[in-house]
Enzyme design. Structure first.
Site, mmCIF file in Angstrom:
data_model
loop_
_atom_site.group_PDB
_atom_site.id
_atom_site.type_symbol
_atom_site.label_atom_id
_atom_site.label_comp_id
_atom_site.label_asym_id
_atom_site.label_seq_id
_atom_site.Cartn_x
_atom_site.Cartn_y
_atom_site.Cartn_z
ATOM 1 N N ASP A 78 0.794 -1.240 0.000
ATOM 2 C CA ASP A 78 0.000 0.000 0.000
ATOM 3 C C ASP A 78 0.810 1.266 0.000
ATOM 4 O OD1 ASP A 78 -2.254 -1.446 0.082
ATOM 5 O OD2 ASP A 78 -2.480 -1.329 2.236
ATOM 6 N N ASP A 104 -8.076 -6.221 9.735
ATOM 7 C CA ASP A 104 -7.589 -5.141 8.871
ATOM 8 C C ASP A 104 -7.708 -3.777 9.548
ATOM 9 O OD1 ASP A 104 -7.124 -6.811 6.617
ATOM 10 O OD2 ASP A 104 -9.254 -6.760 6.122
HETATM 11 C C1 BGC Z 1 -1.317 -4.305 10.419
HETATM 12 C C2 BGC Z 1 -0.077 -4.952 10.977
HETATM 13 C C3 BGC Z 1 -0.246 -6.457 10.980
HETATM 14 C C4 BGC Z 1 -0.609 -6.963 9.609
HETATM 15 C C5 BGC Z 1 -0.858 -8.446 9.561
HETATM 16 C C6 BGC Z 1 -1.619 -4.904 9.070
HETATM 17 O O1 BGC Z 1 -2.823 -4.396 8.638
HETATM 18 O O2 BGC Z 1 -1.143 -2.928 10.331
HETATM 19 O O3 BGC Z 1 0.117 -4.480 12.288
HETATM 20 O O4 BGC Z 1 0.945 -7.070 11.422
HETATM 21 O O5 BGC Z 1 -1.759 -6.305 9.150
HETATM 22 O O6 BGC Z 1 -2.017 -8.814 10.204
#
Ligand code: BGC
Length: 478
Positions: free
Chosen positions: A184, A417
């Site tokens: 992203d 998410d």
């Molecule tokens: C989060 C991370 C996380 C990753 C995997 C991302 O959206 O910001 O903190 O480790 O997702 O779940």
């Protein structure tokens, strides 16, 4: 944050699409396969000697590391044993994750712990997610990170250099270390900046200060110089940058590939430092739509040239397979090696369950036809947060297609998410309305409902409910 991918955008409404290029797109690029590519530059580290030359596809014939932290979470769930031995990405989502920070997000294991455990498992490949850019996730809030927009020096020295030092340790010379680089980030500089109406202040700022390009090229060059690392740069997904030949104003496809290509030469980054690209990371876009083609003629005109069809909205693609095949070619024509391979994150793009259609609609109304035929059940492809109704997708596997090095599970299924409502935290995570089930949307998702699940914790934290739904709606079924 999640991946917010989507943050997408853009839809174009005019179009001279022409025959897009079905033919061009389809022109297969054949692939891969040459022998190695990636450069075998010598690492300054001791690991160099023991290391073997980089292979063309690191996943081929490989045993891939299972993260014990995720695996334990999965195994503790009813039915979770069925997938608890699957490999998932290890996210270094802030500097303290390198040492291990005992957080509910990443667990207590640091990078060295994971690499040691990978060696102990006898794994050939480990998947690390590099995710800590300054001003991270500029078009969304749920995964804003710890570094401010101008903190590029801290990113380089406290984060990337530390990771390089550990990955370069001779103890790990026999592991192939796949680095997924900065989810992203770069496509936001095309789709979510002024003068587009989808612009955000944060993305305008990151475009102006150049720190996404600086950070990504630095990470790719430094990590790629190690003899046993494999860099795959995040390339959004078809529902984000699949708009190409429709018109100049909204050409995300060519513009994104050009932006990636422009990194070559920055911070010493070369094409040889890039093994490939990854699409759909933490997103929900499908591998293929089995019951309809995006340029199919329904109701008198091709679906991708119908101004009244919001689901397609002039996008040149309706799935990740076609998108990655075409985008790979486009990247090669922008300076990347012709044997780069693609990865697709299939962790949550299965869309099985009761709502999955079993054949094409018989309607000759284009909108009804697409809505009844599509397996992707989102309200809109710009929706990225905790999509209700999603299921696990294809299980991780090597070489499913000539141009695809592997289907991978980079987003660990069951990890949120973003929070459904504001939850104070010390991880730098904000609250994004796209994660609120009651939110009616904004321009980046065509003003559609968010489609998010309720009662979700902050990004990266575990949700039993989401995990259970992913199991239930898995496709292929478990
Ligand atoms: C989060 C991370 C996380 C990753 C995997 C991302 O959206 O910001 O903190 O480790 O997702 O779940």
């Amino acid at each position: 944050m999640t991946l917010n991918r989507s943050k997408q955008t853009t839809r174009s409404r005019r179009g001279r699409l022409g025959a897009l290029a079905a033919a061009t797109l389809a022109a297969a690029v054949v692939s891969s396969v040459a022998v190695n590519t990636a450069g075998a530059e010598e690492s300054p580290d001791e690991g160099a000697e023991a290391a073997q030359a980089k292979v063309d596809n690191p996943y081929e014939g490989a045993q891939v590391y299972v993260n014990p932290t995720w695996s334990a979470n999965a195994a503790a769930e009813p039915g979770g044993e069925a997938i608890a031995d699957q490999p998932t990405g290890v996210w270094l989502d802030r500097t303290s994750a390198i040492e291990g920070n005992d957080s509910p997000t990443t667990g207590s294991m640091g990078l060295r712990d994971h690499l040691d455990e990978a060696v102990a498992q006898g794994a050939d490949v480990i998947q690390i997610v590099i995710y800590n850019l300054p001003g991270r996730d500029c078009a969304a809030l749920a995964s804003n990170g710890e570094l401010g927009p101008d903190d590029i020096e801290a990113y380089k020295s406290d984060y990337i250099d530390e990771i390089v030092a550990i990955q370069g340790d001779a103890a790990y010379a026999d592991l192939r270390i796949v680095n997924v680089i900065e989810i992203d980030s770069l496509p936001n500089l095309i789709t979510n900046v002024s003068p587009r109406e989808t612009a955000t202040d944060n993305c305008d700022e990151m475009k102006a200060n150049g720190n996404y390009e600086d950070g990504v090229s630095y990470a790719v060059a430094e990590l790629g110089a190690l003899p046993n690392t494999y860099n795959y740069i995040d390339a959004g997904h078809h529902g984000w940058i699949g708009w190409g030949d429709t018109n100049e104003q909204y050409d995300n496809f060519h513009a994104s590939a050009e932006l990636f290509g422009s990194l070559i030469g920055q911070n010493g980054m070369t094409a040889d430092h890039v093994h490939g690209f990854i699409s759909n990371t933490a997103n929900y876009s499908v591998l293929e739509e089995p019951y309809w083609a995006v340029d199919e003629n329904v109701g008198g005109q091709p679906l991708n040239q119908n101004p009244e069809l919001p689901w397609v909205d002039w996008n040149d693609f309706n799935n990740e397979k076609d998108f990655t095949e075409a985008f790979r070619e486009e990247l090669v024509s922008n300076g990347f090696n012709d044997d780069i391979g693609m990865l697709i994150d299939t962790s949550r793009n299965g869309w099985g369950g009761d709502y999955r259609p079993t054949g094409p609609s018989s309607s000759d109304d284009p909108v009804t036809f697409v809505d009844e035929s599509r397996i992707d059940q989102r309200f809109q492809k710009g929706n990225w947060c905790n999509q209700a109704g999603a299921g696990l997708g294809e299980r991780p596997q090597a070489s499913p297609e000539a141009w695809i090095d592997a289907y991978v599970w980079i987003k660990p299924p069951g990890e949120s998410d973003g929070a459904s409502e504001e939850i104070p935290n010390d991880e730098g995570k904000g609250f994004d309305e796209m994660c609120d089930p009651d939110y009616e949307g904004n321009i980046r998702n065509g003003n559609n409902p968010s489609g998010a699940r309720d009662d979700m914790p902050i990004s990266g934290h575990w949700s039993s409910e989401q995990f259970q739904e992913l199991l239930e709606n898995a496709y292929p079924p478990l």
